[in-house]
Design a protein around this motif. Sequence first.
Motif, PDB file in Angstrom:
ATOM      1  N   THR A 180     -12.067  -7.450  -7.087  1.00 53.41           N
ATOM      2  CA  THR A 180     -10.814  -7.665  -7.727  1.00 53.41           C
ATOM      3  C   THR A 180     -12.055  -6.839  -9.058  1.00 53.41           C
ATOM      4  O   THR A 180     -13.165  -6.460  -9.286  1.00 53.41           O
ATOM      5  N   TRP A 181     -10.778  -5.626  -9.743  1.00 45.91           N
ATOM      6  CA  TRP A 181     -11.694  -5.379 -11.178  1.00 45.91           C
ATOM      7  C   TRP A 181     -10.310  -6.154 -12.253  1.00 45.91           C
ATOM      8  O   TRP A 181      -9.479  -6.360 -11.728  1.00 45.91           O
ATOM      9  N   ASN A 182     -10.839  -6.365 -13.192  1.00 43.14           N
ATOM     10  CA  ASN A 182     -10.815  -7.455 -14.431  1.00 43.14           C
ATOM     11  C   ASN A 182      -9.480  -6.943 -14.852  1.00 43.14           C
ATOM     12  O   ASN A 182      -9.650  -5.311 -14.611  1.00 43.14           O
ATOM     13  N   PHE A 183      -8.695  -7.194 -14.808  1.00 45.06           N
ATOM     14  CA  PHE A 183      -7.180  -6.720 -15.559  1.00 45.06           C
ATOM     15  C   PHE A 183      -5.659  -5.843 -14.463  1.00 45.06           C
ATOM     16  O   PHE A 183      -5.773  -4.942 -15.207  1.00 45.06           O
ATOM     17  N   LYS A 184      -6.535  -5.833 -12.882  1.00 41.64           N
ATOM     18  CA  LYS A 184      -6.478  -4.502 -12.062  1.00 41.64           C
ATOM     19  C   LYS A 184      -5.253  -5.094 -11.103  1.00 41.64           C
ATOM     20  O   LYS A 184      -6.346  -6.409 -10.636  1.00 41.64           O
ATOM     21  N   GLU A 185      -4.724  -4.623 -10.899  1.00 40.21           N
ATOM     22  CA  GLU A 185      -4.010  -5.275  -9.054  1.00 40.21           C
ATOM     23  C   GLU A 185      -4.948  -4.983  -7.859  1.00 40.21           C
ATOM     24  O   GLU A 185      -5.664  -3.837  -7.846  1.00 40.21           O
ATOM     25  N   THR A 186      -4.775  -5.887  -6.596  1.00 37.33           N
ATOM     26  CA  THR A 186      -5.943  -5.435  -5.830  1.00 37.33           C
ATOM     27  C   THR A 186      -5.002  -5.330  -4.562  1.00 37.33           C
ATOM     28  O   THR A 186      -3.979  -6.895  -4.273  1.00 37.33           O
ATOM     29  N   TYR A 187      -4.607  -4.592  -4.386  1.00 42.58           N
ATOM     30  CA  TYR A 187      -3.648  -4.611  -2.963  1.00 42.58           C
ATOM     31  C   TYR A 187      -3.785  -3.628  -1.869  1.00 42.58           C
ATOM     32  O   TYR A 187      -3.734  -2.429  -1.867  1.00 42.58           O
ATOM     33  N   LEU A 188      -4.475  -4.332  -0.898  1.00 39.04           N
ATOM     34  CA  LEU A 188      -4.654  -3.304   0.533  1.00 39.04           C
ATOM     35  C   LEU A 188      -3.846  -3.155   2.004  1.00 39.04           C
ATOM     36  O   LEU A 188      -3.684  -5.036   1.629  1.00 39.04           O
ATOM     37  N   HIS A 189      -3.437  -2.778   2.740  1.00 42.86           N
ATOM     38  CA  HIS A 189      -3.060  -2.763   4.263  1.00 42.86           C
ATOM     39  C   HIS A 189      -4.625  -2.934   5.235  1.00 42.86           C
ATOM     40  O   HIS A 189      -5.456  -1.768   4.916  1.00 42.86           O
TER      41      HIS A 189
END
Length: 259
Positions: A180-189
């Motif tokens: 993951t990236w700091n302060f960023k959302e992680t959304y994968l399919h």
Amino acid sequence: KMSAMLFLLLVSMANVGAVLDKGLPRREQPRRLSCVRCCGPSEQPVSIISSRYTRMSSDPAYSVPKVQPTIDITILKGEKGEMGEKGYPGAVGKEGQRGLRGVNGQKGQKGQPGPQGHSCKQLYAAFSVGRRKPLHSSDYFQHVTFDTEFVNLYKHFNMFSGKFFCYVAGIYYFSLNVHTWNFKETYLHLMKNEKEAAILYAQPSDRSIMQSQSLMLDLQEGDEVWVRMFKRERENAIYSEESDVYIIFNGHLIKPAVE
């Protein structure tokens, strides 16, 4: 007295002869005629010049008859000869237009079984690929591709499209690991064909972490498995570096459908 009457009679006869000589035309001497074509009873004799003109004219009545000899072919026909040698083939003609499709024929008989395929290719399938570059979502749905190949048995995973193509039907195991990236959302399919099969999600945080997802899928020949990034209101991203690999996608066959 008798001699006077005789004299008057002679004078009158002389006068009548003179009148007749004056009134009647003199008979001309007959002219010699030249040779002419034989003619029919109804035709008049013509001169040589007119006869030539008549023969040269196109009048069918005076045209020269055409001689057409008749030959009995049955008398001249000989015996049938032997067949000659086959000639050289002629030049190829122009290709014609394609005709209409014909009527479907009857179904044929079942063919013989084909030769057995390669045992390894039939019973095994495995891949492990990674990505060294970070990725920010720029669209609502964004395809995730990979640039590092660890294992790609029989090239079932397409590095250009980022998709695994199923050549051997059966049960497969897949796993997806990201950073993951700091302060960023992680959304994968994790996708099976055009439908999402599983979700990998991590909320924004001041600390980056490793996040993973795994599952098993029953695949048929021709199915595709791939990864898609999903963008919502927040910025979506996954982290990686050129010096190391933080994003890895794995898959392998557990049990083939036909053994």
